[in-house]
Structures are given as C-alpha cells and as structure tokens.
Design a protein around this motif. Structure first.
Motif, PDB file in Angstrom:
ATOM      1  N   TYR A  44       0.826  -1.211   0.000  1.00  0.00           N
ATOM      2  CA  TYR A  44       0.000   0.000   0.000  1.00  0.00           C
ATOM      3  C   TYR A  44       0.853   1.251   0.000  1.00  0.00           C
ATOM      4  O   TYR A  44       0.505   2.256   0.590  1.00  0.00           O
ATOM      5  CB  TYR A  44      -0.924  -0.006   1.216  1.00  0.00           C
ATOM      6  N   ARG A  45       2.025   1.153  -0.690  1.00  0.00           N
ATOM      7  CA  ARG A  45       2.956   2.271  -0.571  1.00  0.00           C
ATOM      8  C   ARG A  45       2.360   3.582  -1.070  1.00  0.00           C
ATOM      9  O   ARG A  45       2.619   4.635  -0.500  1.00  0.00           O
ATOM     10  CB  ARG A  45       4.250   1.961  -1.311  1.00  0.00           C
ATOM     11  N   TYR A  46       1.550   3.515  -2.134  1.00  0.00           N
ATOM     12  CA  TYR A  46       1.005   4.775  -2.659  1.00  0.00           C
ATOM     13  C   TYR A  46      -0.023   5.361  -1.711  1.00  0.00           C
ATOM     14  O   TYR A  46      -0.093   6.575  -1.523  1.00  0.00           O
ATOM     15  CB  TYR A  46       0.413   4.563  -4.049  1.00  0.00           C
ATOM     16  N   VAL A  47      -0.846   4.476  -1.085  1.00  0.00           N
ATOM     17  CA  VAL A  47      -1.843   4.960  -0.126  1.00  0.00           C
ATOM     18  C   VAL A  47      -1.145   5.623   1.058  1.00  0.00           C
ATOM     19  O   VAL A  47      -1.476   6.751   1.449  1.00  0.00           O
ATOM     20  CB  VAL A  47      -2.736   3.791   0.363  1.00  0.00           C
ATOM     21  N   ILE A  48      -0.147   4.903   1.606  1.00  0.00           N
ATOM     22  CA  ILE A  48       0.556   5.432   2.775  1.00  0.00           C
ATOM     23  C   ILE A  48       1.247   6.744   2.440  1.00  0.00           C
ATOM     24  O   ILE A  48       1.183   7.726   3.183  1.00  0.00           O
ATOM     25  CB  ILE A  48       1.588   4.402   3.284  1.00  0.00           C
ATOM     26  N   LEU A  49       1.863   6.758   1.252  1.00  0.00           N
ATOM     27  CA  LEU A  49       2.554   7.968   0.808  1.00  0.00           C
ATOM     28  C   LEU A  49       1.578   9.132   0.688  1.00  0.00           C
ATOM     29  O   LEU A  49       1.855  10.248   1.134  1.00  0.00           O
ATOM     30  CB  LEU A  49       3.214   7.677  -0.541  1.00  0.00           C
ATOM     31  N   ALA A  50       0.396   8.846   0.082  1.00  0.00           N
ATOM     32  CA  ALA A  50      -0.597   9.911  -0.100  1.00  0.00           C
ATOM     33  C   ALA A  50      -1.053  10.441   1.253  1.00  0.00           C
ATOM     34  O   ALA A  50      -1.183  11.662   1.447  1.00  0.00           O
ATOM     35  CB  ALA A  50      -1.788   9.376  -0.894  1.00  0.00           C
ATOM     36  N   VAL A  51      -1.299   9.519   2.217  1.00  0.00           N
ATOM     37  CA  VAL A  51      -1.748   9.951   3.540  1.00  0.00           C
ATOM     38  C   VAL A  51      -0.688  10.830   4.202  1.00  0.00           C
ATOM     39  O   VAL A  51      -0.975  11.893   4.748  1.00  0.00           O
ATOM     40  CB  VAL A  51      -2.065   8.721   4.428  1.00  0.00           C
ATOM     41  N   ALA A  52       0.580  10.367   4.119  1.00  0.00           N
ATOM     42  CA  ALA A  52       1.650  11.124   4.772  1.00  0.00           C
ATOM     43  C   ALA A  52       1.812  12.501   4.143  1.00  0.00           C
ATOM     44  O   ALA A  52       1.975  13.511   4.844  1.00  0.00           O
ATOM     45  CB  ALA A  52       2.968  10.349   4.688  1.00  0.00           C
ATOM     46  N   LEU A  53       1.749  12.552   2.799  1.00  0.00           N
ATOM     47  CA  LEU A  53       1.865  13.855   2.133  1.00  0.00           C
ATOM     48  C   LEU A  53       0.685  14.750   2.495  1.00  0.00           C
ATOM     49  O   LEU A  53       0.848  15.951   2.723  1.00  0.00           O
ATOM     50  CB  LEU A  53       1.950  13.668   0.616  1.00  0.00           C
ATOM     51  N   ALA A  54      -0.515  14.145   2.582  1.00  0.00           N
ATOM     52  CA  ALA A  54      -1.705  14.930   2.929  1.00  0.00           C
ATOM     53  C   ALA A  54      -1.571  15.497   4.337  1.00  0.00           C
ATOM     54  O   ALA A  54      -1.928  16.656   4.583  1.00  0.00           O
ATOM     55  CB  ALA A  54      -2.956  14.065   2.821  1.00  0.00           C
ATOM     56  N   LEU A  55      -1.025  14.673   5.255  1.00  0.00           N
ATOM     57  CA  LEU A  55      -0.840  15.158   6.626  1.00  0.00           C
ATOM     58  C   LEU A  55       0.147  16.315   6.661  1.00  0.00           C
ATOM     59  O   LEU A  55      -0.044  17.304   7.373  1.00  0.00           O
ATOM     60  CB  LEU A  55      -0.348  14.030   7.529  1.00  0.00           C
ATOM     61  N   MET A  56       1.207  16.200   5.826  1.00  0.00           N
ATOM     62  CA  MET A  56       2.172  17.296   5.795  1.00  0.00           C
ATOM     63  C   MET A  56       1.552  18.555   5.205  1.00  0.00           C
ATOM     64  O   MET A  56       1.800  19.666   5.667  1.00  0.00           O
ATOM     65  CB  MET A  56       3.399  16.890   4.986  1.00  0.00           C
TER      66      MET A  56
END
Lengths: 431, 151
Positions: free
Chosen positions: A129-141
């Motif tokens: 789920y690397r893209y999902v996790i990445l998207a969440v982390a970027l969204a949080l930032m």
C-alpha cells in the motif's frame, strides 16, 4: 551452515543472553544516575516513575522479542533502550515538567516498535500500500501548512505539528519512515532491471526511469518542508534520497549531481532565507554576536568545555544556560554533565546502531527491497544524529533536527522506535 | 557531606557501568564479525593455483606457482601478475578471470595465441581442474580447490 548455528546456541553468549546482559548494564546505568539525581537534589521532586516505566518496558519488550523473534539482532533493542532511558533521565533533570509526557511517549513508542517487529504482515503492507501510505503522509504534511500549530504557542515559531486532543504530532517525522519505505520498494523493483541494463550498456536510459518518480516524491516532501522552514528535515531527506539512489544505481553522477545541487541550493538559500544566513554566519563566527543571535550555540560550546573529560556530574552542571536545551541541544547537556566519556558513549551507541543496521541490509542478498529498506533506515538515523551532534558542536551549520532517542519530542521518539522495530524484523528474516 | 560522597561514588559507578556497557557492546560486535568470517571461510572461496610445469622440451624449470587473483594477467611484461619469460609471449598475452565462481581464460589478441590442452582458444573459455595452459614454450597446470580463504 548447520554446525555454525549449533555453535551459536552453545556459545556462552547466546542471542538472548547478549540482550539481557546489555539491558542489565543499561538498567544499572540509569538506576545509578537516577539515584545520583535524587541525591543531588536538583530535580524538582524525586520521581521514580520514569525508572519504573523503563524497567518494565525493558523486561516486557525483551521477553516478547525473545519469544517471537529468537533469531533477531540482539543488540539493537538494548542499545535503543539505553539511549532512550538516558534521554528520559536527562529530560527529567533538565525540564521536569516535560518528563511525564515523554514517559507516555516512550511507552507508546516501545509498543509501536514491538508491534512492527512482531507482526509479520507489517513489511508486506508497507510495500503493497505504498502509494496509499505515501498519499496519507503527504496529505498530513500538507495539512500542517493549513492547520499546523506549534506546542510552544509563539506566533512566529514554525508550525510543524498537528494537534490531536492534548497531544501534538509532527507529520514530517512520520514521512521519514514512509519515504524510506517508498524509495526502498520502488528502487528495489527497479534495481534488477537497472543492473541488467548496466551489463549491456543501456544503463543511461534506465537512470531517468529510476530517478523520475522517486525524485518527484522526494522533491515534493522537501519543498513542503522548506515551505514550513523545516530546513533540517529537508536536508536529511535529500541526503537519504541521494544515498539510496546511489546504492541502487552505483552511478557516481548521482553523488556528484547531488553535491552540486546542495552547493547551489545552499548559495540560493543563503541569499533568500534569513534563517539560513543566520545559521551560516554564526557557524562561521558566533563570537561577535555571542549575546544575541548566537547565544544558543555559544552557550552550547561553553557547556561542552565546562564538561571536560569526566563531566561535572549529573545535576551539578548548569546546562540550563542553553536555551531549549532539552530538545535539539540535549547533546550539549549530556556533554556538560557526563563529559567526554558520555559523548563517546552516545556516539558509540549511534555508531553501533548504524553498523548493525547496515549489516542487516547486507545480509539480505536476495531481496533488494529489504536490503535498501534496512540501509535507508540506518542511514536516516545516522545522518540525523550526525547533523545535530555536528551542529551542536559547531562543526557544521546548525540544522534543527532532534537527536534520535534522546531529545524531548514524542513524534521523533515514536518514529525512531518504529524504525528500530522494522530493523529488528528485517534482522530476524535475514540469512 | 555524606550525600556529596555518595553522589561522587555514584558518578564513579555510573562511569564504570557506561564503560562496561560500551566494552560489552564492542566485544559482542567483534565476536559476531568473527563468526561471520568463520562461516564465510567454512563455505569456502574459489581458489586456484597455476604451476609452471616446464617447457616443451621437457626441461624442468625451478618449481614456480602462482595463486590466481579474480583477474590475473599473463604476459611477458613485468607488470603482469604472472610473468611469462618467453620470447614467443606477447607483452599482455592472456587473462584469467573469476566470474560467479567460474574461472575463465581469455586470449588478449596475442601474436602466437594461447593453447588450452593443446588447442588454441578462439574465445573466452571455461577452465577446469587440471587443465594445461601453454603460452609460447611455457606450460602451466591449473589446480582448482575450494580452500579456506585465510591460508
């Protein structure tokens, strides 16, 4: 291989024994110092909750790791427990009101570390789920840019935190693990194709394919960090990105290009950002402004010099002259009260963590993802520790990152422990 | 006064424990590195020796043998790992290469060619234990073993 593993079981130092010996020494160190702190009477009130919590965490954590992961690296867990216990003790001495909060974070962090280490699916999910996790982390930032706050409440302080109830969380810390996981899984898949291409001479065409998405993601997170004036984290991310790309491609142009970019970016930033100019100016010569803008770094140097070889002794120095010493400058307090011996101890521990992390990576000869993941995580920890230790000592311009496991700060502690959890998991899967 | 002494003793004790912790740590790391090299040695690394076995006329030269490197150059020039003292040898005559656990020999466009078991090699050729390599008048026997790396 069989006789080898038998010999290991029979040896005086089995894996489990190594762990418990180191944990016992670490516990003795922390207990002795807690006692010294209570006797010297500089703590507001003698508070034994930290020691009790540390001992129970060490016992439970050690037992769980022994039970579920008997083949893991036995050194990582005691070393990080040693560092975090030492850090907790230092925070209790420097800023007693913050100690209880840090204790809660320590409990949460060790829980998270054990979860990541013991739960077998964790690594696969990080890859899948690397893209999902990445998207969440970027969204949080991104969310911190819009709704960010700073626990200190100053109007002009960088707003890097998200508030959740009574606790603050810093998404850029989480991004460290997420970015390394993404780079490792993406570059790991590209690595094999790249090596084949390298043999028949078409590597040049493959480098952009490796570079493209990873550079985009890294640049995105770095730009967000620069936007928020979190320049230390931005530099850290860039360094780790370069190292991982270099390890995959083996192409010297990656390092040369990266170094050129750092020089250009440093030059531009020096003329654009006041913060950068200030940091570089006081790095070159802090003394003319020792009472104003360079106060913190000058006091830090004073702390180092008054510590000497053996230190002033816990609770007997005056590290509180360094502003906000319990956070980024905790290394200066350590140097003052434990002296050169303590500094060598701390650096030695970080060196050991890095060495073990890299060797875990090297032992994963079949999975490029696992190899790059372990090496990425350990370089992330190593570069971060070097940046802040060098900054506090005025060896390099100061960049505001935390000293892993030591500094006050929940997100940093949590993420550092999660990294160690992943490394422990990887070590038990290695050959 | 008593607390001061106690605090000092505790300081001393904590310094000793810190030093002990570091020593224990370094000892364990050293041991694990030793164990790693042991297990690598037990697996064995490819090891090859090239022994001079006299020239065509059967005249015996002083016994000479060479441990082969992953890339070993053979030729008349003294810069080679194996110097072939023969007027029919080219300056850089041939190379022996270790690749993925397999030894290969390659002729480096020498004037008089390289013979492997009395056959002139045209391209890179795999080597086996006991092969005879001839360069000019010099003959060499190849011995392949899986030997401990330390010896």
């Amino acid at each position: 291989m069989k006789p080898q593993s038998n010999r290991r079981e029979n040896s005086l130092f089995s894996r489990s024994r190594q762990q418990w010996l180191l944990l016992a020494l670490a516990g003795a160190f922390i207990a002795t110092n807690s006692l010294a702190l209570a006797l010297s009477g500089s703590a507001a009130q003698s508070d034994w909750s930290g020691l009790a919590l540390w001992i129970s965490c060490a016992l439970v954590g050690g037992k769980i790791l022994d039970h579920y992961l008997p083949d893991r690296d036995p050194i990582l867990f005691p070393v990080v427990m040693f560092l975090s216990g030492w850090g907790l003790l230092t925070i209790a001495r420097l800023a007693p009101p913050f100690a209880n909060r840090q204790e809660v974070w320590l409990l949460v962090s060790i829980g998270a570390m054990l979860l990541v280490a013991v739960f077998p699916q964790a690594l696969r999910w990080m890859r899948k789920y690397r893209y999902v996790i990445l998207a969440v982390a970027l969204a949080l930032m991104l969310a911190t840019i819009a709704f960010g706050s700073n626990p200190s409440g100053f109007a002009f302080a960088p707003r890097l935190w998200l508030r959740l109830g009574g606790f603050y969380f810093q998404p850029s810390e989480m991004m460290k693990v997420v970015l390394v996981a993404f780079l490792a899984s993406y570059l790991g898949e590209g690595a094999t194709a790249y090596r084949i291409a390298d043999k028949d001479g078409s590597a040049k065409a493959h480098l952009p394919r490796l570079l493209g998405p990873t550079a985009l993601i890294s640049a995105l997170s770095i730009v967000m960090l620069i936007w928020q004036r979190d320049l230390g984290a931005a530099m850290l991310f860039f360094a780790v990105f370069l190292l991982m790309l270099y390890l995959t491609s083996g192409d010297w142009r990656v390092i040369a290009g990266g170094a050129a970019m750092v020089i250009v970016a440093g030059f531009v930033a020096y003329h654009l950002f006041d913060v950068v100019r200030l940091r570089v100016d006081i790095w070159l010569n802090p003394w003319p402004e020792a009472d104003s803008r360079a106060y913190q770094i000058v006091q830090s140097l004073m702390a180092f010099s008054s510590g000497g070889v053996f230190g002033t002794g816990l609770g007997q120095g005056s590290p509180l002259y360094v502003p906000v010493v319990h956070s980024d400058f905790i290394f200066a307090a350590l140097a003052e009260e434990w002296g050169l011996l303590g500094v060598i101890g701390a650096i030695g521990c970080f060196a050991v963590l890095t060495l073990r992390g890299l060797s875990i990576g090297l032992r994963h000869s079949t999975s490029a993802f696992r190899r790059l993941f372990a090496i990425g995580l350990s370089t992330m920890l190593a570069v971060q520790a070097l940046m802040i230790m060098g900054g506090v000592l005025k060896l390099i311009p100061l960049t505001g990152v935390t000293l892993p496991f030591f500094s006050y700060g929940g997100s940093s502690l949590l993420v550092s422990f999660v990294m160690i959890g992943i490394l422990i998991r990887l070590s038990s899967e290695a050959r | 006064m008593n607390t001061e002494v106690a605090v000092f003793l505790l300081r001393l004790l904590s310094s000793l424990i810190l030093a002990g912790f570091l020593l224990a740590l370094f000892y364990m790391i050293w041991r694990s590195l030793v164990q790693m090299t042991d297990s690598l040695e037990a697996e064995g690394t490819p090891y090859a020796r090239l022994s001079a076995i006299g020239d065509e006329n059967g005249a015996h030269r002083p016994e000479m043998s060479f441990a082969l490197l992953p890339v070993t150059t053979l030729g008349r020039s003294s810069s080679n790992a194996v110097v072939v003292d023969d007027e029919y040898a080219s300056a850089l005559h041939a190379t022996i290469i270790l690749e993925n656990g397999q030894w290969w020999i390659e002729d480096r466009e020498s004037r008089n060619g390289t013979q492997l078991n009395d056959q002139r090699i045209q391209q890179r050729t795999a080597l086996a234990d006991g092969d005879e390599i001839r360069i000019g008048h010099r003959r060499y026997r190849l011995n392949l073993t899986k030997q401990r790396a330390s010896s």
